[in-house]
Scaffold this motif. Sequence first.
Motif, PDB file in Angstrom:
ATOM      1  N   PRO A  70       0.785  -4.087  20.736  1.00  0.00           N
ATOM      2  CA  PRO A  70       0.270  -2.715  20.718  1.00  0.00           C
ATOM      3  C   PRO A  70       0.699  -1.967  19.461  1.00  0.00           C
ATOM      4  N   GLU A  71      -0.180  -1.105  19.006  1.00  0.00           N
ATOM      5  CA  GLU A  71       0.144  -0.313  17.825  1.00  0.00           C
ATOM      6  C   GLU A  71       1.225   0.697  18.177  1.00  0.00           C
ATOM      7  N   PRO A  72       2.072   1.033  17.226  1.00  0.00           N
ATOM      8  CA  PRO A  72       3.099   2.053  17.485  1.00  0.00           C
ATOM      9  C   PRO A  72       2.434   3.366  17.895  1.00  0.00           C
ATOM     10  N   PRO A  73       2.996   4.072  18.885  1.00  0.00           N
ATOM     11  CA  PRO A  73       2.349   5.301  19.373  1.00  0.00           C
ATOM     12  C   PRO A  73       2.384   6.468  18.381  1.00  0.00           C
ATOM     13  N   GLY A  74       3.360   6.487  17.527  1.00  0.00           N
ATOM     14  CA  GLY A  74       3.474   7.597  16.583  1.00  0.00           C
ATOM     15  C   GLY A  74       3.728   7.082  15.185  1.00  0.00           C
ATOM     16  N   GLY A 132       0.831  -1.193   0.000  1.00  0.00           N
ATOM     17  CA  GLY A 132       0.000   0.000   0.000  1.00  0.00           C
ATOM     18  C   GLY A 132       0.865   1.242   0.000  1.00  0.00           C
ATOM     19  N   ARG A 133       0.209   2.361  -0.141  1.00  0.00           N
ATOM     20  CA  ARG A 133       0.926   3.632  -0.156  1.00  0.00           C
ATOM     21  C   ARG A 133       1.533   3.915   1.209  1.00  0.00           C
ATOM     22  N   SER A 134       2.421   4.856   1.233  1.00  0.00           N
ATOM     23  CA  SER A 134       3.086   5.256   2.464  1.00  0.00           C
ATOM     24  C   SER A 134       2.099   5.937   3.410  1.00  0.00           C
ATOM     25  N   GLY A 135       2.176   5.584   4.700  1.00  0.00           N
ATOM     26  CA  GLY A 135       1.378   6.253   5.712  1.00  0.00           C
ATOM     27  C   GLY A 135      -0.076   5.834   5.794  1.00  0.00           C
ATOM     28  N   VAL A 136      -0.447   4.694   5.219  1.00  0.00           N
ATOM     29  CA  VAL A 136      -1.856   4.280   5.257  1.00  0.00           C
ATOM     30  C   VAL A 136      -2.167   3.318   6.397  1.00  0.00           C
ATOM     31  N   GLY A 137      -1.145   2.867   7.147  1.00  0.00           N
ATOM     32  CA  GLY A 137      -1.404   2.034   8.311  1.00  0.00           C
ATOM     33  C   GLY A 137      -1.040   0.574   8.170  1.00  0.00           C
ATOM     34  N   LYS A 138      -0.115   0.246   7.272  1.00  0.00           N
ATOM     35  CA  LYS A 138       0.294  -1.148   7.108  1.00  0.00           C
ATOM     36  C   LYS A 138       0.928  -1.702   8.376  1.00  0.00           C
ATOM     37  N   THR A 139       1.814  -0.929   9.002  1.00  0.00           N
ATOM     38  CA  THR A 139       2.485  -1.377  10.222  1.00  0.00           C
ATOM     39  C   THR A 139       1.484  -1.526  11.354  1.00  0.00           C
ATOM     40  N   ALA A 140       0.546  -0.601  11.467  1.00  0.00           N
ATOM     41  CA  ALA A 140      -0.483  -0.699  12.508  1.00  0.00           C
ATOM     42  C   ALA A 140      -1.365  -1.921  12.284  1.00  0.00           C
ATOM     43  N   LEU A 141      -1.673  -2.253  11.041  1.00  0.00           N
ATOM     44  CA  LEU A 141      -2.470  -3.434  10.737  1.00  0.00           C
ATOM     45  C   LEU A 141      -1.740  -4.701  11.153  1.00  0.00           C
TER      46      LEU A 141
END
Length: 77
Positions: free
Chosen positions: A67-71, A50-59
């Motif tokens: 836990p999701e990254p805080p920032g 996916g594009r940059s900054g869309v939440g792949k790491t949080a997913l």
Amino acid sequence: PGWLLSPPARPYLDSLLHRNQRRVFGLLERPPLPPPLAVPTVPYKVFLSGRSGVGKTALVAALAGTPEPPGHHETLG
């Protein structure tokens, strides 16, 4: 349809509950079952793009039950 309420399902449900509350597991984790109740594990790979900054790491963090990254931190591909 009523298997979860049947006596054979009780050991499986007991492994998912802790103090009558559902334990939190990520989708990439599995609950610890006693050896006679162990079910086969199927390995798989997940391709996520996916594009940059869309939440792949949080997913991925949510699927793994961590836990999701805080920032926001820019990650490569």
